[in-house]
Every structure is written in C-alpha cells, then in structure tokens.
Design a protein around this motif. Sequence first.
Motif, PDB file in Angstrom:
ATOM      1  N   UNK A 130      43.979  79.290  36.892  1.00 38.86           N
ATOM      2  CA  UNK A 130      42.372  79.747  36.500  1.00 38.86           C
ATOM      3  C   UNK A 130      42.064  80.820  36.562  1.00 38.86           C
ATOM      4  N   UNK A 131      42.344  81.564  38.062  1.00 36.42           N
ATOM      5  CA  UNK A 131      41.823  82.648  38.246  1.00 36.42           C
ATOM      6  C   UNK A 131      42.666  83.859  37.424  1.00 36.42           C
ATOM      7  N   UNK A 132      44.003  83.852  37.324  1.00 40.12           N
ATOM      8  CA  UNK A 132      44.706  84.836  36.545  1.00 40.12           C
ATOM      9  C   UNK A 132      44.022  84.762  35.099  1.00 40.12           C
ATOM     10  N   UNK A 133      43.821  83.466  34.538  1.00 43.50           N
ATOM     11  CA  UNK A 133      43.225  83.639  33.157  1.00 43.50           C
ATOM     12  C   UNK A 133      41.805  84.104  33.109  1.00 43.50           C
ATOM     13  N   UNK A 134      40.936  84.030  34.037  1.00 42.64           N
ATOM     14  CA  UNK A 134      39.651  84.429  34.122  1.00 42.64           C
ATOM     15  C   UNK A 134      39.667  85.937  34.152  1.00 42.64           C
ATOM     16  N   UNK A 135      40.537  86.543  34.551  1.00 39.69           N
ATOM     17  CA  UNK A 135      40.855  88.014  34.607  1.00 39.69           C
ATOM     18  C   UNK A 135      41.107  88.601  33.536  1.00 39.69           C
ATOM     19  N   UNK A 136      42.090  88.043  32.703  1.00 32.31           N
ATOM     20  CA  UNK A 136      42.447  88.397  31.268  1.00 32.31           C
ATOM     21  C   UNK A 136      41.251  88.197  30.450  1.00 32.31           C
ATOM     22  N   UNK A 137      40.669  87.103  30.798  1.00 39.64           N
ATOM     23  CA  UNK A 137      39.442  86.971  29.695  1.00 39.64           C
ATOM     24  C   UNK A 137      38.286  87.725  29.776  1.00 39.64           C
ATOM     25  N   UNK A 138      38.145  88.259  30.883  1.00 38.43           N
ATOM     26  CA  UNK A 138      36.897  89.114  31.252  1.00 38.43           C
ATOM     27  C   UNK A 138      37.390  90.146  32.457  1.00 38.43           C
ATOM     28  N   UNK A 139      37.835  91.237  31.906  1.00 39.21           N
ATOM     29  CA  UNK A 139      38.340  92.293  32.710  1.00 39.21           C
ATOM     30  C   UNK A 139      37.578  92.745  34.115  1.00 39.21           C
ATOM     31  N   UNK A 140      36.329  92.542  34.165  1.00 36.75           N
ATOM     32  CA  UNK A 140      35.276  92.767  35.125  1.00 36.75           C
ATOM     33  C   UNK A 140      35.873  92.272  36.486  1.00 36.75           C
ATOM     34  N   UNK A 141      36.632  90.682  36.283  1.00 36.26           N
ATOM     35  CA  UNK A 141      37.226  90.059  37.325  1.00 36.26           C
ATOM     36  C   UNK A 141      38.333  90.821  38.117  1.00 36.26           C
ATOM     37  N   UNK A 142      38.967  91.703  37.506  1.00 34.88           N
ATOM     38  CA  UNK A 142      39.880  92.365  38.097  1.00 34.88           C
ATOM     39  C   UNK A 142      39.288  93.331  39.408  1.00 34.88           C
ATOM     40  N   UNK A 143      37.997  93.605  39.057  1.00 29.06           N
ATOM     41  CA  UNK A 143      37.136  94.658  39.829  1.00 29.06           C
ATOM     42  C   UNK A 143      36.541  93.815  40.841  1.00 29.06           C
ATOM     43  N   UNK A 144      35.753  92.569  40.291  1.00 24.90           N
ATOM     44  CA  UNK A 144      34.747  91.744  41.005  1.00 24.90           C
ATOM     45  C   UNK A 144      35.901  90.838  41.992  1.00 24.90           C
ATOM     46  N   UNK A 145      36.348  91.572  42.999  1.00 25.15           N
ATOM     47  CA  UNK A 145      37.598  90.813  43.671  1.00 25.15           C
ATOM     48  C   UNK A 145      37.408  91.394  45.472  1.00 25.15           C
TER      49      UNK A 145
END
Length: 428
Positions: A215-230
């Motif tokens: 779920x986490x890795x999918x959320x990052x692909x869906x919304x790239x801000x999640x790569x930074x919001x880490x």
Amino acid sequence: MRLSVATNFDPQLIESLKDYPVVELFGKLREDVVGGGRAPYQLGKVSRRQLAEHVAQARGAGIAFNYLLNAACLGNVEITRKGQKKINRLLEWISRIGVTSVTVATPFMLQLVKTRFPQLRVRISVFAGVDRVRKAQMWEEMGADCIVLDSILVNRELQTLREIRKAVRCDLELMANNNCLSGCSMSPMHMNALAHAGQTGSENKGFFVDWCFLKCTAMKLENPVNYIRSEWIRPDDLPIYEQLGYDLFKIAERDLPTEILLARVKAYAARRFDGNLLDLIQPYGFQGIKEGARYYRRGLGWMLRFLIRPGLVNPLRLIPLKRLAELRGMIRPLEGDPPVYIDNRALDGFLERFQDQSCRDVDCEDCRWCHQFAARAVHIDSASRDQALAAYTELFDSMHGGDMWRYLPQKKNGVPHGGSCRDPECSS
C-alpha cells in the motif's frame, strides 16, 4: 559521527567498513522466538554458526554487534513457561557469542534483559514509538541505554528532537534512511504484522503478504509527494541534526547487496550525496547488481515455503504479486533508466521549513511545502508507473474482495455464481 549499519552477513562487508565511522552492525537470525522488524522472506538464511562467526569478525575489526529482539508484540509467549525458557536460551547464546547489545521494543523485554543479562546494553527500538520527552524519560528510568526515536513521528520535528535531547542522558539514535510515510496510520499494524511473521511459533511458518508495504509503495507512485512526505534524512542534512546533539545514525537495510550498503555508508559518512536519493533509502529497485547475487537468489525451497502455500492462500492469486515485484525491481535488478528518480540536489533547502515549524498538526494541503519540492525533484516514467499501478490494482482487488483466499467462485448474496438460492426468503 557514529554509524550503526545493517548487516547482510557478508564477511567482505566488515572489511569494507573499516575506513568509516561504523561503530556497530545490527542483525539477527531470520527467525527466532522473539521475532523482529522484517519478515523471513525478506532475509537470507543465516545459521547460528554463521552469525557467531560474523560477530567475531566484527569484533576483530573493532565493530560491535547489536542483536535485534525488536518485535512489537510477542503474542504473550513471553509470559508462559515455555516462552520464558526459549527467550532465556536465546539470550544465553547471544551473550556467549560476544554480542554487546540488543534492541527491544517492549518494556517487559527491557526489564527482563537488564535483570538477567546485565552485561548487555539495551537499545529501545523505533517500534516503541518514542516521539516526546516523557516517553523518552520513562524508557531511561526503566534502564534503557539508548533509544532509537520514532523516525516516522520525529525526524522532521526539530524542536521536539531538541527537547528530547535536553531531557535525557542516555544515548539517542536517529534512523537516517528509512522511507516510511511521515505520521503513517499503517505503522502500528505493520510493526505487529512483521513481528509475528518472524517468530518461530507463528502458525503461518514464515508465510506473509506485506499489505502495508504494498500500500505504501503504491501510494508513492499514485501521488509523488509521498516520496517527499517521508521520514528520511539526507546525508547533506546530517549537520543540522548534529547541531541538535545527535551523532548516532542508523543505516538500513538488512540483507542488501554489500555494494549498496557500502554506498550508503560512504554517502552518510561524507555528509553529501549527488544522485538518485532512492539509491540510499529504497530497499529494492537496484541497478548494476548481478542477478545471481545473494540478494536475488530465490530457489524452489524459498518459493515453496514463502509463496506456494495452498493451505493458506490460492497460489494463482499471487501471480500479480510476482509481476509487480518484477516491474519494481524487487526480485531482479532493474535495467535502463530508473523508473523513479529523486534528484537529491533539487532537495537542497528542504529542511529549512522545519527549523522552526512543526508538521504534527498541519494540513499538508494548506502547507504544500513537500509538494513544491516533489515537483522539482521527483521524476517518474509514466509507462512503468501505469504498468505497476495496474498490477497493484489487480492485487488489491484480490485481497480486499477476498479472491486471494478462494478456490471457488465468489458467492453473491450467499449464492455461488451460476447457482440458485433455495432459501424461501431469497428474492427471485
């Protein structure tokens, strides 16, 4: 600077780390009575003899060894006679082979080790969720020698870090290169699921589908801000944390190829990195690694134990998982340009906002600081993204709807597909 580094039990790793400020390696058996923070399928098998030899080699190089007993939940086995015997035997062996410290995640395990094995230093795991002054003080009062602060909750809370450092005298450690989502709501479920996955008494016997990770890795692909919001800390930003009084940093990930671990140590020791930040923080998607490397070696025995378990799951429903793992470079190295690239240089200045502002009670959509940096730094290949997201969707549909655990067609309103209801209360 002091670095605590994950081990892959490769003798060459120890030789390669001698020239860097590495004071400790951390790791454990793939499974034991306590469990830990990784599922068995993620780790290569290591025997007790191999682990003991690795500890001895590390000590010969002036590097200590920390054995992980960091399960967030032991399933209450620790309050049974049988469980107590097994825990004692494990700790006796750990002490005998020269391990100098252990990491635990529960207060009871802290007190147990401190009482029965006082020669062992005890570190409190990131899974203990220490994110404020009083929590840190309580652990110190119970005898903790070191606390790994909860990176998901505090790595961007610089004022909190400052206050915790002032409030306790014990050692404090920061996780530098994990990439979980800040403030992640899945964290409690994930740490408990991982804990049970690695326990020898688990009914699943090592079988585990890591929904939280997927779920986490999918959320990052869906919304790239999640790569930074880490939660990651860039090598370039270590001086800011050092000014707050922190000098001990933890470098993940266990069982990665030696060249990957060494590259991470080099970057953090140099306090600078030019390139794709994912090379430092992501536990998969590597390039330039031989496919025959230990990290990618998955034989028939591994598949039969960890995947093909027809009594637990319909193996055919795991085909999307295999396809997804191939697309994302989880079971073989990637070729060509990386599908996701985070330009570390484009993140210069990112930490400025956090010097005097908190994220804890802020709506990300009102702030949008991470969004601005994501737009500059995160580059995703659209074709590979679409392929991966399609595989995620198929896999999640199977899990959420229950098809992954079925062999027969799903019933609708209690009726198999193609059947008819004989209950008189059924509508026609």
